[in-house]
Enzyme design. Structure first.
Site, PDB file in Angstrom:
ATOM      1  N   ILE A 156       0.837  -1.217   0.000  1.00  0.00           N
ATOM      2  CA  ILE A 156       0.000   0.000   0.000  1.00  0.00           C
ATOM      3  C   ILE A 156       0.870   1.264   0.000  1.00  0.00           C
ATOM      4  O   ILE A 156       0.617   2.206  -0.763  1.00  0.00           O
ATOM      5  CB  ILE A 156      -0.964  -0.012   1.211  1.00  0.00           C
ATOM      6  CG1 ILE A 156      -1.904  -1.229   1.116  1.00  0.00           C
ATOM      7  CG2 ILE A 156      -1.781   1.276   1.269  1.00  0.00           C
ATOM      8  CD1 ILE A 156      -2.754  -1.487   2.353  1.00  0.00           C
ATOM      9  N   ASP A 175      11.224   2.930   5.984  1.00  0.00           N
ATOM     10  CA  ASP A 175      10.785   1.544   6.206  1.00  0.00           C
ATOM     11  C   ASP A 175      11.968   0.798   6.789  1.00  0.00           C
ATOM     12  O   ASP A 175      13.121   1.220   6.609  1.00  0.00           O
ATOM     13  CB  ASP A 175      10.350   0.905   4.860  1.00  0.00           C
ATOM     14  CG  ASP A 175       9.516  -0.364   5.071  1.00  0.00           C
ATOM     15  OD1 ASP A 175       9.956  -1.258   5.818  1.00  0.00           O
ATOM     16  OD2 ASP A 175       8.437  -0.469   4.468  1.00  0.00           O
ATOM     17  N   CYS A 205       2.192   1.093   7.756  1.00  0.00           N
ATOM     18  CA  CYS A 205       2.875  -0.032   8.429  1.00  0.00           C
ATOM     19  C   CYS A 205       1.841  -0.942   9.063  1.00  0.00           C
ATOM     20  O   CYS A 205       0.768  -0.487   9.442  1.00  0.00           O
ATOM     21  CB  CYS A 205       3.692   0.442   9.611  1.00  0.00           C
ATOM     22  SG  CYS A 205       4.863   1.663   9.273  1.00  0.00           S
ATOM     23  N   PRO A 206       2.191  -2.194   9.285  1.00  0.00           N
ATOM     24  CA  PRO A 206       1.301  -3.048  10.086  1.00  0.00           C
ATOM     25  C   PRO A 206       1.414  -2.658  11.563  1.00  0.00           C
ATOM     26  O   PRO A 206       2.368  -1.983  11.954  1.00  0.00           O
ATOM     27  CB  PRO A 206       1.869  -4.451   9.856  1.00  0.00           C
ATOM     28  CG  PRO A 206       3.305  -4.227   9.549  1.00  0.00           C
ATOM     29  CD  PRO A 206       3.420  -2.886   8.882  1.00  0.00           C
ATOM     30  N   THR A 232      -4.215   5.342   7.403  1.00  0.00           N
ATOM     31  CA  THR A 232      -5.170   4.338   6.902  1.00  0.00           C
ATOM     32  C   THR A 232      -4.700   2.932   7.290  1.00  0.00           C
ATOM     33  O   THR A 232      -5.181   1.949   6.730  1.00  0.00           O
ATOM     34  CB  THR A 232      -5.298   4.406   5.352  1.00  0.00           C
ATOM     35  OG1 THR A 232      -3.993   4.241   4.795  1.00  0.00           O
ATOM     36  CG2 THR A 232      -5.920   5.688   4.877  1.00  0.00           C
ATOM     37  N   SER A 233      -3.725   2.860   8.241  1.00  0.00           N
ATOM     38  CA  SER A 233      -3.138   1.541   8.553  1.00  0.00           C
ATOM     39  C   SER A 233      -3.843   0.858   9.713  1.00  0.00           C
ATOM     40  O   SER A 233      -4.685  -0.005   9.507  1.00  0.00           O
ATOM     41  CB  SER A 233      -1.663   1.693   8.874  1.00  0.00           C
ATOM     42  OG  SER A 233      -0.950   1.705   7.689  1.00  0.00           O
ATOM     43  N   ARG A 234      -3.469   1.229  10.927  1.00  0.00           N
ATOM     44  CA  ARG A 234      -4.122   0.712  12.127  1.00  0.00           C
ATOM     45  C   ARG A 234      -4.122   1.834  13.150  1.00  0.00           C
ATOM     46  O   ARG A 234      -3.125   2.553  13.293  1.00  0.00           O
ATOM     47  CB  ARG A 234      -3.376  -0.504  12.702  1.00  0.00           C
ATOM     48  CG  ARG A 234      -3.611  -1.802  11.949  1.00  0.00           C
ATOM     49  CD  ARG A 234      -5.051  -2.317  12.074  1.00  0.00           C
ATOM     50  NE  ARG A 234      -5.266  -3.542  11.325  1.00  0.00           N
ATOM     51  CZ  ARG A 234      -5.691  -3.620  10.069  1.00  0.00           C
ATOM     52  NH1 ARG A 234      -5.950  -2.515   9.388  1.00  0.00           N
ATOM     53  NH2 ARG A 234      -5.872  -4.784   9.486  1.00  0.00           N
ATOM     54  N   ASP A 258      -8.628   6.846   8.710  1.00  0.00           N
ATOM     55  CA  ASP A 258      -9.576   5.790   8.316  1.00  0.00           C
ATOM     56  C   ASP A 258      -9.645   4.729   9.410  1.00  0.00           C
ATOM     57  O   ASP A 258     -10.458   3.829   9.355  1.00  0.00           O
ATOM     58  CB  ASP A 258      -9.109   5.163   6.991  1.00  0.00           C
ATOM     59  CG  ASP A 258     -10.162   4.225   6.410  1.00  0.00           C
ATOM     60  OD1 ASP A 258     -11.354   4.579   6.445  1.00  0.00           O
ATOM     61  OD2 ASP A 258      -9.795   3.130   5.942  1.00  0.00           O
ATOM     62  N   GLU A 263     -11.367   1.089  17.497  1.00  0.00           N
ATOM     63  CA  GLU A 263     -12.123   0.349  16.491  1.00  0.00           C
ATOM     64  C   GLU A 263     -12.587  -1.033  16.931  1.00  0.00           C
ATOM     65  O   GLU A 263     -13.721  -1.403  16.699  1.00  0.00           O
ATOM     66  CB  GLU A 263     -11.229   0.166  15.275  1.00  0.00           C
ATOM     67  CG  GLU A 263     -11.897   0.443  13.997  1.00  0.00           C
ATOM     68  CD  GLU A 263     -10.869   0.431  12.886  1.00  0.00           C
ATOM     69  OE1 GLU A 263     -11.166  -0.128  11.863  1.00  0.00           O
ATOM     70  OE2 GLU A 263      -9.767   0.969  13.065  1.00  0.00           O
ATOM     71  N   HIS A 295     -12.979   3.000   8.439  1.00  0.00           N
ATOM     72  CA  HIS A 295     -12.208   1.860   7.916  1.00  0.00           C
ATOM     73  C   HIS A 295     -12.769   1.393   6.564  1.00  0.00           C
ATOM     74  O   HIS A 295     -13.141   0.237   6.399  1.00  0.00           O
ATOM     75  CB  HIS A 295     -12.190   0.697   8.916  1.00  0.00           C
ATOM     76  CG  HIS A 295     -10.986  -0.181   8.734  1.00  0.00           C
ATOM     77  ND1 HIS A 295     -10.280  -0.704   9.767  1.00  0.00           N
ATOM     78  CD2 HIS A 295     -10.358  -0.615   7.614  1.00  0.00           C
ATOM     79  CE1 HIS A 295      -9.276  -1.422   9.303  1.00  0.00           C
ATOM     80  NE2 HIS A 295      -9.304  -1.386   7.988  1.00  0.00           N
TER      81      HIS A 295
HETATM   82  P1  NAI Z   1       2.867  -4.831   3.627  1.00  0.00           P
HETATM   83  O1  NAI Z   1       3.224  -5.944   4.539  1.00  0.00           O
HETATM   84  O2  NAI Z   1       2.950  -5.027   2.150  1.00  0.00           O
HETATM   85  O3  NAI Z   1       3.766  -3.544   3.995  1.00  0.00           O
HETATM   86  C1  NAI Z   1       4.017  -3.108   5.291  1.00  0.00           C
HETATM   87  C2  NAI Z   1       5.356  -2.403   5.305  1.00  0.00           C
HETATM   88  O4  NAI Z   1       5.571  -1.861   6.614  1.00  0.00           O
HETATM   89  C3  NAI Z   1       6.543  -3.346   5.002  1.00  0.00           C
HETATM   90  O5  NAI Z   1       7.325  -2.817   3.965  1.00  0.00           O
HETATM   91  C4  NAI Z   1       7.292  -3.392   6.331  1.00  0.00           C
HETATM   92  O6  NAI Z   1       8.700  -3.547   6.178  1.00  0.00           O
HETATM   93  C5  NAI Z   1       6.939  -2.016   6.914  1.00  0.00           C
HETATM   94  N1  NAI Z   1       7.213  -1.951   8.344  1.00  0.00           N
HETATM   95  C6  NAI Z   1       7.028  -2.915   9.289  1.00  0.00           C
HETATM   96  N2  NAI Z   1       7.438  -2.457  10.490  1.00  0.00           N
HETATM   97  C7  NAI Z   1       7.890  -1.189  10.285  1.00  0.00           C
HETATM   98  C8  NAI Z   1       8.443  -0.198  11.143  1.00  0.00           C
HETATM   99  N3  NAI Z   1       8.635  -0.424  12.451  1.00  0.00           N
HETATM  100  N4  NAI Z   1       8.784   0.993  10.599  1.00  0.00           N
HETATM  101  C9  NAI Z   1       8.614   1.236   9.275  1.00  0.00           C
HETATM  102  N5  NAI Z   1       8.097   0.321   8.418  1.00  0.00           N
HETATM  103  C10 NAI Z   1       7.743  -0.861   8.922  1.00  0.00           C
HETATM  104  O7  NAI Z   1       1.423  -4.377   4.072  1.00  0.00           O
HETATM  105  P2  NAI Z   1       0.343  -3.597   3.195  1.00  0.00           P
HETATM  106  O8  NAI Z   1      -0.467  -4.565   2.404  1.00  0.00           O
HETATM  107  O9  NAI Z   1       0.989  -2.461   2.509  1.00  0.00           O
HETATM  108  O10 NAI Z   1      -0.614  -3.047   4.357  1.00  0.00           O
HETATM  109  C11 NAI Z   1      -0.147  -2.111   5.318  1.00  0.00           C
HETATM  110  C12 NAI Z   1      -1.164  -1.981   6.419  1.00  0.00           C
HETATM  111  O11 NAI Z   1      -2.336  -1.329   5.904  1.00  0.00           O
HETATM  112  C13 NAI Z   1      -1.734  -3.334   6.937  1.00  0.00           C
HETATM  113  O12 NAI Z   1      -0.879  -3.924   7.890  1.00  0.00           O
HETATM  114  C14 NAI Z   1      -3.024  -2.913   7.535  1.00  0.00           C
HETATM  115  O13 NAI Z   1      -2.780  -2.536   8.879  1.00  0.00           O
HETATM  116  C15 NAI Z   1      -3.427  -1.667   6.724  1.00  0.00           C
HETATM  117  N6  NAI Z   1      -4.600  -1.889   5.874  1.00  0.00           N
HETATM  118  C16 NAI Z   1      -5.654  -1.006   5.961  1.00  0.00           C
HETATM  119  C17 NAI Z   1      -6.780  -1.174   5.184  1.00  0.00           C
HETATM  120  C18 NAI Z   1      -7.913  -0.202   5.234  1.00  0.00           C
HETATM  121  O14 NAI Z   1      -9.011  -0.526   4.744  1.00  0.00           O
HETATM  122  N7  NAI Z   1      -7.751   0.972   5.797  1.00  0.00           N
HETATM  123  C19 NAI Z   1      -6.912  -2.329   4.283  1.00  0.00           C
HETATM  124  C20 NAI Z   1      -5.720  -3.157   4.201  1.00  0.00           C
HETATM  125  C21 NAI Z   1      -4.637  -2.949   4.999  1.00  0.00           C
END
Ligand code: NAI
Length: 329
Positions: A156, A175, A205-206, A232-234, A258, A263, A295
């Site tokens: 994302i 990152d 980030c997750p 928009t993450s958590r 978001d 939540e 969300h």
């Molecule tokens: P992804 O796993 O592809 O990317 C997450 C990135 O965060 C990775 O590159 C990882 O290295 C980085 N990361 C982990 N710990 C870190 C730290 N301490 N500092 C900096 N970077 C760090 O995940 P994706 O698919 O991009 O999703 C990201 C987040 O978006 C999900 O974990 C979820 O929480 C959120 N999300 C929100 C949605 C929504 O509807 N608002 C829908 C889908 C996901």
């Protein structure tokens, strides 16, 4: 295979029923209740349960699911921070998720929030509907040639980098691992540099131990005055009380969220006035430069289709005893 589908909304049922026509060996029963220790026992007689970001898949829930013979939890979302993976592994319960179903859906929503906050679209919408065509209080700033700071450049975050690059912004990123596909789109910098130089900061980030409350009063103080901040993450990546303090210090031109810390308690779905009154989310909503959506980042036709297809394919892979890239436990 029989799946009990928790926390069903009408749109979930529509997209899963449409996808199920290609997965004839799968039966699904839908319940509106979300998965938690009070509802886990409903899974008796099913092979798998399907849960969501709002579900409580902690130890107590897993104890009950294990006793009811559940061996598979299908998360119909990318994040799985609400699942106690250690306990699931201990019980040999397989957990599968849907990573990267549509990164663009979430990144486009992040940019929509950033633009809506910057150009005060929520205020403009209400003013014009009340026949007030004045521009007072609506001034924003150009994103063109400003700096976007993207924290987390996985699927994302990378999509968000490309969108910001398309706006003519300078894109800097932080990152723990660099994403090679972003060469030419973003420059990796330290977190401190990103915080102090960005006009727009977007979190991707997750939620983990290392990202919990990564945005707190110390990191907020390092940010530039007058920036736009988007999450928009958590929700728990941000310490909400500190965000409120930052808003009171006039740090932000706009804040677009978001996701929010409360939540998982379903604060808004319960609609209890007392809970609402005391929630930090409601306190956030009292500020005129804060925009919150519920969300909905993932909520596009393309993403819903992809979620349904991948979740059902995960179920088939499990039934066939196949390992999958979507296994998380
Ligand atoms: P992804 O796993 O592809 O990317 C997450 C990135 O965060 C990775 O590159 C990882 O290295 C980085 N990361 C982990 N710990 C870190 C730290 N301490 N500092 C900096 N970077 C760090 O995940 P994706 O698919 O991009 O999703 C990201 C987040 O978006 C999900 O974990 C979820 O929480 C959120 N999300 C929100 C949605 C929504 O509807 N608002 C829908 C889908 C996901």
């Amino acid at each position: 295979m029989k799946i009990l589908f928790y926390d069903t909304k009408s749109y979930d049922q529509e997209s899963f029923e449409a996808a199920r026509t290609s997965f004839s060996s799968i039966e699904i029963e839908y319940t509106r209740s979300d998965l938690d220790p009070r509802t886990a026992a409903l899974a008796e007689g099913f092979d798998a349960v399907c849960a969501f970001v709002s579900s409580d898949v902690g130890k107590q829930t897993l104890d009950i699911l294990h006793r009811k013979g559940i061996r598979l939890i299908l998360m119909r979302c990318a994040g799985f921070n609400n699942v106690d993976l250690e306990t699931a592994k201990g019980y040999d319960i397989r957990v599968m998720c849907v990573p990267g179903y549509s990164p663009e859906a979430v990144a486009e929503h992040a940019m929509a929030l950033a633009l809506a906050c910057n150009r005060r679209l929520y205020k403009a919408y209400n003013k014009v509907r009340e026949n007030d065509f004045s521009l007072n209080g609506l001034m924003g700033f150009n994103f063109y040639q400003k700096t976007a700071g993207i924290i987390g450049t996985g699927r994302i975050g990378a999509a968000m980098c490309r969108i910001c690059h398309g706006f003519g912004m300078k894109v800097i990123a932080y990152d723990i691992y660099e994403n090679d596909s972003l060469k030419g789109f973003a420059e990796y910098v330290s977190l401190e540099k990103l915080l102090s130089e960005s006009d727009l900061i977007s979190l991707h980030c997750p939620l983990t131990d290392s990202t919990y409350h990564m945005i707190n009063i110390d990191t907020i103080r390092q940010m530039k005055d007058g920036l736009i901040f988007v999450n928009t993450s958590r929700g728990a990546l941000v310490k909400t009380d500190d965000l409120i303090e930052g808003i009171r210090m006039h740090k932000f031109a706009g804040v677009g969220l978001d996701v929010y810390e409360e939540e998982t308690n379903n604060v808004f779905e319960d609609r209890s006035d007392e809970i609402l009154e005391h929630s930090t989310t409601s306190r956030l909503l009292s500020f005129p430069n804060v925009m919150i959506t519920s969300h909905q980042g993932f909520f596009t036709q393309e993403a819903m289709q992809a979620i349904a297809n991948t979740t059902l394919q995960n179920a088939l892979d499990y039934a066939a005893g196949k390992k999958s890239k979507n296994d998380v436990a």
